[in-house]
Design an enzyme around this catalytic site. Structure first.
Site, mmCIF file in Angstrom:
data_model
loop_
_atom_site.group_PDB
_atom_site.id
_atom_site.type_symbol
_atom_site.label_atom_id
_atom_site.label_comp_id
_atom_site.label_asym_id
_atom_site.label_seq_id
_atom_site.Cartn_x
_atom_site.Cartn_y
_atom_site.Cartn_z
ATOM 1 N N SER A 147 0.842 -1.195 0.000
ATOM 2 C CA SER A 147 0.000 0.000 0.000
ATOM 3 C C SER A 147 0.882 1.252 0.000
ATOM 4 C CB SER A 147 -0.962 -0.060 1.191
ATOM 5 O OG SER A 147 -2.000 0.877 1.036
ATOM 6 N N ASP A 223 -10.266 -5.605 -2.727
ATOM 7 C CA ASP A 223 -9.622 -4.572 -1.912
ATOM 8 C C ASP A 223 -10.501 -3.316 -1.930
ATOM 9 O OD1 ASP A 223 -7.946 -2.405 -1.099
ATOM 10 O OD2 ASP A 223 -6.162 -3.539 -1.702
ATOM 11 N N HIS A 256 -7.393 -5.991 1.427
ATOM 12 C CA HIS A 256 -6.187 -5.181 1.633
ATOM 13 C C HIS A 256 -5.400 -5.619 2.869
ATOM 14 C CE1 HIS A 256 -4.054 -1.607 0.289
ATOM 15 N NE2 HIS A 256 -4.001 -1.105 1.511
#
Lengths: 277, 277
Positions: A147, A223, A256
């Site tokens: 991320s 996600d 995620h």
């Protein structure tokens, strides 16, 4: 450098360490896993940069990297994501301030004194690792991240050609210029002149001529941040235009979380091992 | 039963669930990993009982079991270690009260109303799993656990002959009758008559005629609790006298942490898989 803990794991040692950083003006904590090895051996180093809100501890607890690192003989280094402390500026938001350093050198008050994670991760911490861990072969480094940390891995690799033999990312922020997280963070740390953001945008760096030999990206299609924040299609377009061989794997049903990261961690370590041999 | 979270991991689903327990009179939280499988398949179930201070979350975050469970097609169930809540009796100590149920049915005030983890893990939770998870084949169960949870796994298996095809433990408390943790907990929950402790002491159960087909135990030799609390030599003597084939592996340099557990988790799942096929 102070040792906070060392635990035997998969035949090697998982350590957590603290040092006084001249770059951030704070104590900084990081973790290093050194796999089992012959005395005198020198092993390649894989950097893992974490995402928003994380410290070194999230991947150290949940990343499930030690088994593959032991198998391939790779040292795994996990820095923190920002300076921290009562004396360090912060923000009530979870996506700005402490825990959200974005791997930039801030230029704006009150952030510029401490929020220098670019220099910390590019310069100070590698020098410390080289000095304190004789087993680390700094001529063989790879980098990955998740991320915000995927953004860090991509931009640091793109700005330092030849330094990382292996680059990959889990659900990276590929273009802070084109997502709310990036606009908020880079605007806050670097000011409103978007030209100053360019060195911190993987897609812009590629458009500007920066190159990678190869790139592996895993992205869950479940996600929650996929469409508004992560936008892997922008990276795909940039890599296609630049001729960078990108392996982008859309992983069906994955979100995620560290459940996603742990599932594909061994693949990323194998990808690194191939290139760090 | 209420779903708290579900995340895809290693092709399967890691879930966390909550239900109202009639046995403990409280809400209870537990985690279940269901590996990838064909529709209509029925998979064996491996129980993992956690140690002092833990909830379901410790092994779920740090246990690194999903990869091996996915490979072998095994469901992994992790209960909490005690009832919890503001209305539930507690103690300031970390080794008694909430987080320290010791897998007993307490008979002493104020514990007897809620601290009934024996019945909860032996009866109520298996019935719930059988009802809510059609994929679970309850005719094929295995059990393992860590420290206090190793004690739970051993004693539950010994008291329920034929129910678990596979039994193993990580650094188990093998004889609460002969260690400070056990004396404190069993004395507190069951009173001072040590005869009442016997069904909760693996070595005493074996001496009394209870048997297992085979048993795998891993124990770190750098475990800070080894000599005063865990005493694997007592289990070894009991198994030798009873003719129970015990594989006791003293693991050099390993401590009592989840780094130790994670390192050998895949071995315990393979051990279970062999017997649950």
């Amino acid at each position: 450098m102070e040792t906070i803990s060392q635990n035997k794991a998969y035949g090697g040692v998982q350590g957590v360490y603290r040092h006084r950083s001249a770059t951030t003006g704070t104590d900084m904590t990081f973790s290093v896993y050194v796999p089992p090895h012959e005395e005198g051996a020198r092993l390649p180093v894989l950097w893992y940069l974490s995402g928003l809100t994380c410290t070194h501890a999230n991947v150290t607890d949940k990343g499930e990297y030690r088994r593959a690192c032991a198998e391939h003989g790779i040292i795994f280094v996990a820095p923190d994501t920002s300076p921290r402390g009562d004396d360090v500026p912060d923000d009530d938001a979870w996506d700005f301030g402490q825990g959200a350093g974005f791997y930039v050198d801030a230029t704006q008050d009150p952030w510029s004194a401490n929020f220098r994670m670019r220099s910390y991760v590019e310069d100070e911490l590698p020098a410390l690792i080289a000095r304190e861990f004789a087993v680390a072969d700094m001529s063989r480094q790879g980098i990955t991240g998740h991320s915000m940390g995927g953004h860090g891995a991509l931009t640091i690799a793109l700005r330092n050609p030849g330094r990382f033999r292996s680059v990959s990312a889990f659900a990276p922020i590929v273009s802070p210029l084109n997502c709310p997280w990036g606009e908020k963070a880079l605007g806050g740390y670097l000011g409103s002149d978007r030209a100053a953001w360019m060195p911190y945008d993987a897609c812009a760096l590629i458009a500007d001529g920066a190159r990678l030999d190869a790139l592996l990206v895993d992205q869950g299609d479940a996600d929650a941040f996929l469409r508004e924040q992560l936008k892997p299609e922008l990276l795909q377009q940039a890599c296609e235009a630049a001729g960078i061989p990108l392996t982008l794997r859309m992983q069906r049903g994955y979100d995620h979380s560290y459940y996603f990261i742990a599932t594909f961690m061994a693949d990323h370590i194998a990808w690194a091992a191939e290139r760090l041999r």
